[in-house]
Design a protein around this motif. Structure first.
Motif, PDB file in Angstrom:
ATOM      1  N   LYS A  35       0.822  -1.219   0.000  1.00  0.00           N
ATOM      2  CA  LYS A  35       0.000   0.000   0.000  1.00  0.00           C
ATOM      3  C   LYS A  35       0.853   1.265   0.000  1.00  0.00           C
ATOM      4  O   LYS A  35       0.322   2.374  -0.021  1.00  0.00           O
ATOM      5  CB  LYS A  35      -0.923  -0.001   1.210  1.00  0.00           C
ATOM      6  CG  LYS A  35      -1.932  -1.117   1.169  1.00  0.00           C
ATOM      7  CD  LYS A  35      -2.824  -1.099   2.384  1.00  0.00           C
ATOM      8  CE  LYS A  35      -3.889  -2.141   2.235  1.00  0.00           C
ATOM      9  NZ  LYS A  35      -3.894  -3.150   3.242  1.00  0.00           N
ATOM     10  N   SER A  36       2.173   1.087   0.028  1.00  0.00           N
ATOM     11  CA  SER A  36       3.060   2.254   0.119  1.00  0.00           C
ATOM     12  C   SER A  36       3.137   3.013  -1.205  1.00  0.00           C
ATOM     13  O   SER A  36       2.944   2.446  -2.281  1.00  0.00           O
ATOM     14  CB  SER A  36       4.466   1.822   0.546  1.00  0.00           C
ATOM     15  OG  SER A  36       5.101   1.087  -0.490  1.00  0.00           O
ATOM     16  N   LYS A  37       3.432   4.286  -1.073  1.00  0.00           N
ATOM     17  CA  LYS A  37       3.574   5.145  -2.255  1.00  0.00           C
ATOM     18  C   LYS A  37       4.708   4.664  -3.163  1.00  0.00           C
ATOM     19  O   LYS A  37       4.513   4.577  -4.375  1.00  0.00           O
ATOM     20  CB  LYS A  37       3.789   6.593  -1.797  1.00  0.00           C
ATOM     21  CG  LYS A  37       3.807   7.612  -2.917  1.00  0.00           C
ATOM     22  CD  LYS A  37       3.784   9.004  -2.336  1.00  0.00           C
ATOM     23  CE  LYS A  37       3.888  10.138  -3.306  1.00  0.00           C
ATOM     24  NZ  LYS A  37       3.673   9.953  -4.680  1.00  0.00           N
ATOM     25  N   PRO A  38       5.903   4.315  -2.628  1.00  0.00           N
ATOM     26  CA  PRO A  38       6.965   3.836  -3.512  1.00  0.00           C
ATOM     27  C   PRO A  38       6.589   2.558  -4.268  1.00  0.00           C
ATOM     28  O   PRO A  38       7.006   2.362  -5.400  1.00  0.00           O
ATOM     29  CB  PRO A  38       8.148   3.579  -2.578  1.00  0.00           C
ATOM     30  CG  PRO A  38       7.880   4.383  -1.371  1.00  0.00           C
ATOM     31  CD  PRO A  38       6.388   4.469  -1.253  1.00  0.00           C
ATOM     32  N   LYS A  54       3.507   1.677  -5.253  1.00  0.00           N
ATOM     33  CA  LYS A  54       2.572   2.050  -6.320  1.00  0.00           C
ATOM     34  C   LYS A  54       3.252   2.900  -7.388  1.00  0.00           C
ATOM     35  O   LYS A  54       3.079   2.666  -8.579  1.00  0.00           O
ATOM     36  CB  LYS A  54       1.370   2.776  -5.729  1.00  0.00           C
ATOM     37  CG  LYS A  54       0.511   1.848  -4.900  1.00  0.00           C
ATOM     38  CD  LYS A  54      -0.642   2.568  -4.239  1.00  0.00           C
ATOM     39  CE  LYS A  54      -1.420   1.553  -3.420  1.00  0.00           C
ATOM     40  NZ  LYS A  54      -2.460   2.131  -2.640  1.00  0.00           N
ATOM     41  N   ASP A  55       4.032   3.888  -6.946  1.00  0.00           N
ATOM     42  CA  ASP A  55       4.713   4.772  -7.901  1.00  0.00           C
ATOM     43  C   ASP A  55       5.729   4.026  -8.752  1.00  0.00           C
ATOM     44  O   ASP A  55       5.982   4.394  -9.900  1.00  0.00           O
ATOM     45  CB  ASP A  55       5.408   5.933  -7.179  1.00  0.00           C
ATOM     46  CG  ASP A  55       4.421   6.940  -6.614  1.00  0.00           C
ATOM     47  OD1 ASP A  55       3.207   6.827  -6.904  1.00  0.00           O
ATOM     48  OD2 ASP A  55       4.860   7.836  -5.866  1.00  0.00           O
ATOM     49  N   LYS A  92      10.898   2.717   2.706  1.00  0.00           N
ATOM     50  CA  LYS A  92       9.454   2.983   2.735  1.00  0.00           C
ATOM     51  C   LYS A  92       8.661   1.858   2.074  1.00  0.00           C
ATOM     52  O   LYS A  92       7.451   1.801   2.201  1.00  0.00           O
ATOM     53  CB  LYS A  92       9.145   4.316   2.061  1.00  0.00           C
ATOM     54  CG  LYS A  92       9.638   5.503   2.858  1.00  0.00           C
ATOM     55  CD  LYS A  92       9.337   6.797   2.157  1.00  0.00           C
ATOM     56  CE  LYS A  92       9.953   7.965   2.883  1.00  0.00           C
ATOM     57  NZ  LYS A  92       9.842   9.201   2.117  1.00  0.00           N
TER      58      LYS A  92
END
Length: 120
Positions: free
Chosen positions: A59-62, A64-65, A87
């Protein structure tokens, strides 16, 4: 009781883990992964016990990004990504002796504490 907590200061669960042990009179060693890299051997302990996929915060931004949900990455490469980008890790990673935990696990930590009460 010796406790080592790996995480970042931005992780709420990591902050709660530090507080959990401090409230019980245990001074944990906090390793801020934004300042220090986790060694290959140290993360290897967690990978060996839980598997690399269990350490990844999907679920972390890194995550997904980086489009990681669409990629098939060998475990060795993913382990290195976890070292390079903390992260991506589910936090905190907690170690007491040879006992390990990933993410918030209050029940297990209470068991550790109760098993070690009164031991020097």
């Amino acid at each position: 009781m010796n406790v080592q907590i790996f995480g970042t200061n931005k992780s709420q669960d990591t902050k709660k883990a530090v507080r959990f042990f401090q409230e019980r009179g245990v001074k944990p060693q906090f390793v801020d992964l934004q300042e220090l890299y986790m060694s290959q051997g140290e993360i290897g302990r967690f990978v060996q016990k839980f598997g690399v996929k269990a350490l990844v915060d999907t679920k972390s931004k890194p995550y997904k990004d980086g489009g990681l949900e669409h990629l098939s990455i060998p475990d060795e490469q993913m382990t290195q990504k976890l070292i390079d980008e903390p992260k991506l890790l589910l936090q905190p990673l907690v170690r007491s002796g040879n006992t390990l935990s990933v993410s918030w696990d209050e029940k297990l930590w209470k068991d550790w504490f109760n098993e070690n009460k009164g031991k020097a």
